[in-house]
Scaffold this motif. Structure first.
Motif, PDB file in Angstrom:
ATOM      1  N   ILE A 464      50.823  58.668  13.628  1.00 52.09           N
ATOM      2  CA  ILE A 464      51.321  57.567  12.811  1.00 52.09           C
ATOM      3  C   ILE A 464      51.409  58.011  11.349  1.00 52.09           C
ATOM      4  N   TYR A 465      52.246  57.344  10.621  1.00 55.93           N
ATOM      5  CA  TYR A 465      52.441  57.657   9.205  1.00 55.93           C
ATOM      6  C   TYR A 465      51.924  56.486   8.394  1.00 55.93           C
ATOM      7  N   VAL A 466      50.810  56.697   7.690  1.00 54.64           N
ATOM      8  CA  VAL A 466      50.135  55.632   6.951  1.00 54.64           C
ATOM      9  C   VAL A 466      50.341  55.847   5.457  1.00 54.64           C
ATOM     10  N   ILE A 467      50.879  54.835   4.784  1.00 55.98           N
ATOM     11  CA  ILE A 467      50.948  54.877   3.323  1.00 55.98           C
ATOM     12  C   ILE A 467      49.828  53.999   2.792  1.00 55.98           C
ATOM     13  N   PHE A 485      44.598  66.548  11.413  1.00 57.12           N
ATOM     14  CA  PHE A 485      45.225  65.501  10.615  1.00 57.12           C
ATOM     15  C   PHE A 485      46.747  65.659  10.547  1.00 57.12           C
ATOM     16  N   GLY A 486      47.240  66.819  10.965  1.00 58.31           N
ATOM     17  CA  GLY A 486      48.682  67.007  10.983  1.00 58.31           C
ATOM     18  C   GLY A 486      49.376  66.030  11.915  1.00 58.31           C
ATOM     19  N   GLU A 487      48.608  65.464  12.884  1.00 59.53           N
ATOM     20  CA  GLU A 487      49.159  64.495  13.829  1.00 59.53           C
ATOM     21  C   GLU A 487      49.171  63.087  13.253  1.00 59.53           C
ATOM     22  N   CYS A 488      48.538  62.915  12.127  1.00 47.93           N
ATOM     23  CA  CYS A 488      48.496  61.591  11.491  1.00 47.93           C
ATOM     24  C   CYS A 488      48.562  61.817   9.990  1.00 47.93           C
ATOM     25  N   PHE A 489      49.634  61.380   9.373  1.00 43.55           N
ATOM     26  CA  PHE A 489      49.823  61.689   7.957  1.00 43.55           C
ATOM     27  C   PHE A 489      49.458  60.498   7.091  1.00 43.55           C
ATOM     28  N   PHE A 490      48.593  60.733   6.120  1.00 49.01           N
ATOM     29  CA  PHE A 490      48.179  59.692   5.191  1.00 49.01           C
ATOM     30  C   PHE A 490      48.788  59.990   3.819  1.00 49.01           C
ATOM     31  N   ASP A 491      49.683  59.132   3.410  1.00 46.22           N
ATOM     32  CA  ASP A 491      50.350  59.319   2.128  1.00 46.22           C
ATOM     33  C   ASP A 491      49.560  58.568   1.056  1.00 46.22           C
ATOM     34  N   TYR A 492      49.106  59.294   0.066  1.00 49.40           N
ATOM     35  CA  TYR A 492      48.235  58.760  -0.979  1.00 49.40           C
ATOM     36  C   TYR A 492      49.000  58.480  -2.275  1.00 49.40           C
ATOM     37  N   ILE A 493      50.323  58.481  -2.218  1.00 48.02           N
ATOM     38  CA  ILE A 493      51.132  58.453  -3.437  1.00 48.02           C
ATOM     39  C   ILE A 493      50.847  57.236  -4.317  1.00 48.02           C
ATOM     40  N   TYR A 494      50.454  56.106  -3.705  1.00 48.18           N
ATOM     41  CA  TYR A 494      50.248  54.886  -4.484  1.00 48.18           C
ATOM     42  C   TYR A 494      48.785  54.663  -4.901  1.00 48.18           C
TER      43      TYR A 494
END
Length: 550
Positions: A464-467, A485-494
């Motif tokens: 899953i792709y979590v922002i 963790f490559g199978e689940c990406f956590f975007d920390y941009i915000y």
């Protein structure tokens, strides 16, 4: 990065450079004596790596007290200054003593290295009341509001370890705290607990080095003062005295056996394991505001069961009810639809009702709900309609992702819950995860704590792709099914600040750098038997880290 650029990261950066240099020295030649010196340096740096954080926190605490004194003097507030003088002096002395962390090089706090057990644990032992170097405060020095809040906790047994959430929910139910224009009830409750700590009438029960704690105790001397105060009030003001709380203390209790000429507002299960109910028991307590039938203790060994779930039908008569806890009660299979008639209900706690299978079909009418707790209800397969319409929700735990039929409300629908601060999501066995579903989390502007758990081991459910939302302070992943963790990406941009990352259980094998670790300041890894990590490298990265393999 220069060591002087950011003092909070100075020691972690130095530790990282030490590991690099140590590796380079080993490549050139092996010198056991010199290596022992480098190891001693590493151990010493580890002991002081959170000194800057602690000093800053202690400085702020002392400055807060001095600012308070200045305010009294500036306003020429003689009465207030005279009233608070002893307490102020005590607080200044205690804060000044804390200013420099004298235990930074305390050799009694040693790192452990056990096979199959704790690999690295940088925290201190639990702080117990007898370890405190300061003198307990005085209940009678509290203002009337704090006295009321502390007195309500007499419902708990003496020497009980009390969860902050239990205390705050109780205060919410009793109407002692409520949302204001500037603060939510939960924030006000946290402020009350902080004030009680500063007055030395309660003591934190938690990790010594963690800035957060979630349990506390009332000091024995303060508990005696509380009991004396309540008894004195009953004697001096018998007409105003009113017993409005009932404790369920015996192993077997029957609710509805009491007939009084005053109004019962709280029923609290202190120690009952078997609960029975008289017919039409709900009509006996028309003004009941708090009904704590479930367990308040942490341990699931505190077994509670009901003779029959028929008692739930009487809940519809409790029109004043604000707080209902059925936590951990066995033999509750279905929550009746009539519960949605409790339009004043603020807190509904159904955690760990392991037999619970069915909720009301639609709960959209429960507009007042601020806390809906459904976690660890393992037989629940979906969610009712209308959760997205509960716009006052601040805490939603145990939201299940299932099939569209069983969970008509999706994560993206919860964006309407503008006040939501805590959310836990459980990915069920039949989960249908829509594309971009977890990306919508970036719209949860108030969300501070997020937990995602899995009941399936298939790695595809972890893809899953979590922002992450901007205000997040804590992310907890439980039973993550992927190996990396490559199978689940956590975007920390915000993200606006570093977060606490907890990973508990699952199949994780590698922690390759798919996540920007500069956005993690606290790391906890537990029950990850297959995890392969460079412990020394993790030590160098985080001011606070815990790693358990089982």
């Amino acid at each position: 990065m220069s060591i002087r650029t950011n003092k909070m990261k100075a020691v972690p950066v130095l530790l990282k450079q030490l590991m690099i240099a140590r590796s380079k020295f080993h490549e050139r030649e092996t010198d056991a004596s010199f290596d022992r010196k480098l190891e001693k340096l590493r151990l010493d740096l580890n002991k002081i790596k959170n000194v800057f954080v602690r000093v800053k926190k202690n400085e702020e605490e002392l400055l807060d007290i001095l600012a308070e004194v200045y305010d009294h003097l500036h306003k020429l507030d003689r009465s207030k200054l005279d009233e608070d003088m002893d307490d102020i002096c005590k607080r200044i002395k205690y804060s000044a003593h804390k200013l420099v962390p004298m235990d930074a090089f305390d050799d009694s706090s040693k790192e452990e290295d056990h096979k199959g057990g704790q690999i690295f644990h940088s925290s201190q032992q639990l702080q117990q009341p007898h370890q405190m170097s300061w003198t307990p405060g005085d209940f009678y020095q509290l203002d009337s509001f704090l006295k009321s809040c502390l007195s309500s906790l007499l419902i708990f047994p003496k020497n009980a370890v009390i969860r902050k959430s239990n205390a705050i929910n109780l205060w919410i139910g009793e109407g002692l705290i409520k949302d204001t224009r500037d603060e939510t009830a939960d924030e006000l409750g946290e402020d009350v607990i902080d004030d009680l700590l500063k007055c030395y009438v309660i003591v934190r029960y938690s990790n010594g080095k963690s800035s957060r704690f979630n349990k506390f105790l009332i000091l024995p001397s303060i508990h005696r003062q509380l009991e004396s105060h309540v008894s004195k009030e009953d004697v001096e003001h018998p007409r105003n005295s009113r017993i409005d709380k009932l404790k369920l203390e015996r192993k077997r209790e029957t609710v509805g056996d009491w007939y009084f000429d005053y109004s019962i507002r709280s029923i609290f299960n202190v120690g009952a394991s078997y609960l029975y109910f008289r017919p039409q028991w709900g009509k006996i307590f028309p003004n009941l505001e708090v009904l704590q039938l479930g367990r308040w203790q942490d341990s699931p060994s505190h077994h509670i069961e009901v003779g029959s779930e028929e008692f739930l039908k009487e809940l519809k008569n409790l029109r004043q009810l604000k707080y209902l806890s059925l936590r951990g009660i066995s033999r509750i299979f279905e929550l009746p639809s009539s519960i949605v008639e409790l339009e004043r209900l603020l807190v509904l706690d159904l955690k760990a009702c392991h037999n619970l299978e069915t909720l009301p079909n639609d709960i959209s009418s429960m507009k007042s709900l601020t806390h809906l707790i459904l976690s660890q209800c393992y037989l629940l397969e979906g969610m009712p309609k209308g959760i997205e319409k509960l716009t006052n929700l601040k805490v939603l735990k145990g939201f299940i992702i299932s099939t569209p039929e069983k969970t008509p409300c999706r994560i993206s629908d919860l964006v309407n819950l503008k006040k939501l601060k805590r959310l836990s999501i459980h990915i069920g066995r039949e989960a249908v995860i829509k594309d971009m579903e977890f990306e919508s989390l970036k719209e949860f502007l108030a969300l501070q704590r997020l937990k995602i758990s899995w009941s399936v081991s298939d790695p595809k459910y972890g893809n899953i792709y979590v922002i992450l939302p901007p205000s997040l302070t804590k992310l907890h992943l439980k039973c993550f099914p992927g190996k990396d963790f490559g199978e689940c990406f956590f975007d920390y941009i915000y993200l606006q600040q570093p977060i606490e990352l907890n990973i508990t259980g699952g199949k994780l094998e590698s922690m390759n750098v798919y996540f920007d670790w500069t956005f993690v300041n606290i790391l906890r890894l537990k029950y990850l038997k297959q995890l392969k990590v460079d412990i020394n490298y993790l030590k160098s990265l985080f001011p606070y880290a815990e790693i358990f393999k089982n």
